[in-house]
Design an enzyme around this catalytic site. Structure first.
Site, mmCIF file in Angstrom:
data_model
loop_
_atom_site.group_PDB
_atom_site.id
_atom_site.type_symbol
_atom_site.label_atom_id
_atom_site.label_comp_id
_atom_site.label_asym_id
_atom_site.label_seq_id
_atom_site.Cartn_x
_atom_site.Cartn_y
_atom_site.Cartn_z
ATOM 1 N NE ARG A 161 -2.951 -0.769 -0.248
ATOM 2 C CZ ARG A 161 -2.110 -1.388 -1.063
ATOM 3 N NH1 ARG A 161 -1.428 -2.446 -0.660
ATOM 4 N NH2 ARG A 161 -1.942 -0.961 -2.285
ATOM 5 N NE ARG A 188 -6.975 5.225 -2.248
ATOM 6 C CZ ARG A 188 -5.870 4.989 -2.969
ATOM 7 N NH1 ARG A 188 -5.384 5.892 -3.761
ATOM 8 N NH2 ARG A 188 -5.275 3.818 -2.869
HETATM 9 P P1 AMP Z 1 -1.898 3.815 -3.801
HETATM 10 O O1 AMP Z 1 -0.490 3.940 -4.263
HETATM 11 O O2 AMP Z 1 -2.868 4.611 -4.647
HETATM 12 O O3 AMP Z 1 -2.321 2.388 -3.619
HETATM 13 O O4 AMP Z 1 -1.962 4.492 -2.349
HETATM 14 C C1 AMP Z 1 -1.217 3.982 -1.266
HETATM 15 C C2 AMP Z 1 -1.753 4.566 0.035
HETATM 16 O O5 AMP Z 1 -1.617 5.988 0.012
HETATM 17 C C3 AMP Z 1 -3.229 4.322 0.304
HETATM 18 O O6 AMP Z 1 -3.463 3.064 0.929
HETATM 19 C C4 AMP Z 1 -3.563 5.486 1.226
HETATM 20 O O7 AMP Z 1 -3.082 5.252 2.533
HETATM 21 C C5 AMP Z 1 -2.739 6.609 0.632
HETATM 22 N N1 AMP Z 1 -3.483 7.361 -0.403
HETATM 23 C C6 AMP Z 1 -3.178 7.428 -1.728
HETATM 24 N N2 AMP Z 1 -4.050 8.209 -2.376
HETATM 25 C C7 AMP Z 1 -4.942 8.640 -1.453
HETATM 26 C C8 AMP Z 1 -6.098 9.463 -1.513
HETATM 27 N N3 AMP Z 1 -6.536 9.997 -2.665
HETATM 28 N N4 AMP Z 1 -6.782 9.677 -0.349
HETATM 29 C C9 AMP Z 1 -6.363 9.168 0.817
HETATM 30 N N5 AMP Z 1 -5.293 8.360 0.946
HETATM 31 C C10 AMP Z 1 -4.580 8.107 -0.187
#
Ligand code: AMP
Length: 190
Positions: free
Chosen positions: A146, A89
């Site tokens: 986000r 990310r």
């Molecule tokens: P997601 O399920 O991919 O939408 O991720 C939910 C939350 O987890 C994100 O809004 C971030 O706070 C954190 N997160 C997930 N993957 C990452 C990543 N690769 N780098 C940093 N934060 C992450």
């Protein structure tokens, strides 16, 4: 090894498509969001720290997610390949992933991006929030944060893979099966 990055903003459909890809190609699904939520539900220190950031829609530090991915790669040495979902990310995460995979002689084959506009994303996430139980899906302010994090920090990761001629983008609006067929065509052409 079939190592793919599924890319796109929150709500683009990466999780849904990952599920279909792992079924068809026998790959391991590595979603850093899922890994972090599992740490939260186990009440680990890492999970508690990450939750504070996730509840605000802020990215967790690079070293935290890179450490989790490194651990999972080591724990799945015989895998046919990995689908990376929600990782990398940031450009720093993409660089670290290249290094981790170089040491295993199994580079990323390609990044496939699902393109969905911001209005559609917000609608999808609010709808998902009604039954996903995810606090970060239920609050419009957190959803917008986000999407902003994605535009500021994550969108540049596409350039990293474009520079390696590994980037492909497809329309992420349509039926789940239509989008899956498009992804699969891209994979077949790699
Ligand atoms: P997601 O399920 O991919 O939408 O991720 C939910 C939350 O987890 C994100 O809004 C971030 O706070 C954190 N997160 C997930 N993957 C990452 C990543 N690769 N780098 C940093 N934060 C992450």
């Amino acid at each position: 090894m079939l190592n793919l990055v599924l890319f796109g903003p929150p709500g683009a459909g990466k999780g849904t498509q990952s599920q279909k890809l792992i079924e068809k190609h026998g790959l391991i699904h590595l979603s850093t969001g899922d890994l972090l939520r599992s740490e939260i539900s186990q009440g680990t220190e890492l999970g508690l720290e990450a939750k504070k950031l996730m509840d605000h829609g802020t990215l967790v530090p690079d070293e935290v997610v890179i450490g989790m991915i490194s651990h999972k790669l080591d724990a799945n040495k015989d895998a046919k390949g990995f689908i990376f979902d929600g990782f990398p990310r940031t450009v720093a995460q993409a660089e670290a992933l290249d290094q981790l995979l170089a040491s295993k002689n199994a580079p990323i084959l390609g990044m496939i991006a699902l393109e969905v506009n911001d209005d559609e994303l917000e609608q999808r996430l609010l709808l998902r929030g009604k039954d996903s139980g995810r606090p970060d899906d239920a609050n419009p302010e957190v959803i917008r944060k986000r999407i902003k994090e994605y535009n500021d920090k994550t969108a540049p990761v596409a350039g990293f893979y474009k520079a390696q001629n590994k980037f492909k983008s497809i329309n992420g609006i349509g039926s789940i099966n239509e989008i899956f067929d498009e992804i699969d065509d891209v994979i077949a052409a790699y």
